[in-house]
Design an enzyme around this catalytic site. Structure first.
Site, PDB file in Angstrom:
ATOM      1  N   GLY A  48     110.879  41.886  59.867  1.00 46.95           N
ATOM      2  CA  GLY A  48     109.777  41.722  60.805  1.00 46.95           C
ATOM      3  C   GLY A  48     109.162  40.348  60.622  1.00 46.95           C
ATOM      4  N   GLN A  53     102.758  33.934  61.166  1.00 49.43           N
ATOM      5  CA  GLN A  53     103.611  33.535  60.035  1.00 49.43           C
ATOM      6  C   GLN A  53     104.404  32.264  60.311  1.00 49.43           C
ATOM      7  OE1 GLN A  53     105.376  37.698  59.514  1.00 49.43           O
ATOM      8  NE2 GLN A  53     105.348  36.935  57.420  1.00 49.43           N
ATOM      9  N   CYS A  90     106.482  40.103  51.531  1.00 50.34           N
ATOM     10  CA  CYS A  90     106.066  39.391  52.731  1.00 50.34           C
ATOM     11  C   CYS A  90     106.662  37.992  52.682  1.00 50.34           C
ATOM     12  CB  CYS A  90     104.545  39.314  52.791  1.00 50.34           C
ATOM     13  SG  CYS A  90     103.940  38.418  54.234  1.00 50.34           S
ATOM     14  N   LEU A  91     107.281  37.589  53.781  1.00 46.28           N
ATOM     15  CA  LEU A  91     107.894  36.260  53.831  1.00 46.28           C
ATOM     16  C   LEU A  91     106.854  35.158  53.598  1.00 46.28           C
ATOM     17  CD1 LEU A  91     110.235  36.907  56.896  1.00 46.28           C
ATOM     18  CD2 LEU A  91     110.984  36.529  54.546  1.00 46.28           C
ATOM     19  N   HIS A 132     102.607  46.451  59.212  1.00 46.59           N
ATOM     20  CA  HIS A 132     102.542  45.205  58.429  1.00 46.59           C
ATOM     21  C   HIS A 132     102.375  43.998  59.364  1.00 46.59           C
ATOM     22  CE1 HIS A 132     104.046  42.585  54.937  1.00 46.59           C
ATOM     23  NE2 HIS A 132     104.075  41.753  55.962  1.00 46.59           N
ATOM     24  N   GLU A 133     103.168  43.980  60.452  1.00 47.14           N
ATOM     25  CA  GLU A 133     103.117  42.826  61.365  1.00 47.14           C
ATOM     26  C   GLU A 133     101.808  42.782  62.147  1.00 47.14           C
ATOM     27  OE1 GLU A 133     105.126  40.698  60.610  1.00 47.14           O
ATOM     28  OE2 GLU A 133     106.631  41.955  59.636  1.00 47.14           O
ATOM     29  N   HIS A 136      99.229  41.221  60.190  1.00 47.68           N
ATOM     30  CA  HIS A 136      99.305  39.754  60.275  1.00 47.68           C
ATOM     31  C   HIS A 136      98.513  39.249  61.481  1.00 47.68           C
ATOM     32  CE1 HIS A 136     101.864  38.324  57.086  1.00 47.68           C
ATOM     33  NE2 HIS A 136     102.843  39.161  57.375  1.00 47.68           N
TER      34      HIS A 136
HETATM   35 ZN    ZN Z   1     104.316  39.679  56.081  1.00 53.25          ZN
END
Ligand code: ZN
Length: 182
Positions: A48, A53, A90-91, A132-133, A136
């Site tokens: 995702g 991000q 998380c990226l 999660h997204e 963000h």
């Molecule tokens: Zn993340």
């Protein structure tokens, strides 16, 4: 296609803490960005990716847990049910893995990339990914789910990341500590 090279923003970058703005009219530029985001997500072995991000302060995201690619604009959770806990990475917070308690099942309303209304009911992993997204999009990160004590422990790592948040890339070894990358 108007191509630009997107890059992942790391903790310490202000854009990750802003509440993303709703998209009033979906244009070709938004569709291009969504395609670029999907490519970057796959390249990063993520499941995702939300627009903040990659430094875009707009309410859109991509997700794919292996069952098909979602490109969602202005997503909104309208129903939550049950509970699940997943270990999430998380990226944007490489090297950190956090157990997060979320709803097991959610109903989501959004627009697709052509502004058609969609409504989906998902559960388990995909429900976790969407939550999660959408966090963000509201400026919320997995570190916000940790206890004060744990946050102190990972603070050192975060400070290090902040120093390097302007860098282009981080070594791969630092990004793979958690199986689930979002
Ligand atoms: Zn993340």
């Amino acid at each position: 296609m108007n191509k630009i090279k997107l890059r992942i923003r790391f903790l310490g970058d202000d854009v990750l803490r802003k509440k993303a703005k709703p998209i009033q009219e979906i244009t070709q530029e938004h569709r291009d960005r969504l395609s670029e985001m999907a490519r970057l997500m796959y390249d990063s072995s993520g499941v995702g990716l939300a627009a903040p991000q990659v430094g875009i302060n707009k309410r859109m995201l991509v997700a794919d847990i292996g069952s098909g690619l979602y490109k969602l604009v202005n997503p909104k959770i309208v129903k939550k049910e049950g509970q699940q806990v997943q270990e999430e990475g998380c990226l944007s917070v490489p090297g950190v893995c956090v157990k997060v308690k979320r709803a097991k099942k959610i109903k989501l309303e959004a627009l697709d990339e052509y502004a058609d209304r969609i409504s989906v009911e998902v559960e388990d992993l995909l429900a976790c990914v969407f939550q999660h997204e959408i966090d963000h999009l509201d400026g919320k990160l997995i570190v916000d789910y940790t206890s004060f004590i744990k946050r102190v422990k990972i603070n050192k790592k975060i400070k290090e990341l902040k120093k390097r948040s302007k860098d282009e890339e981080l070594p791969e070894s630092e990004t793979k500590s958690c199986k689930l990358q979002l």
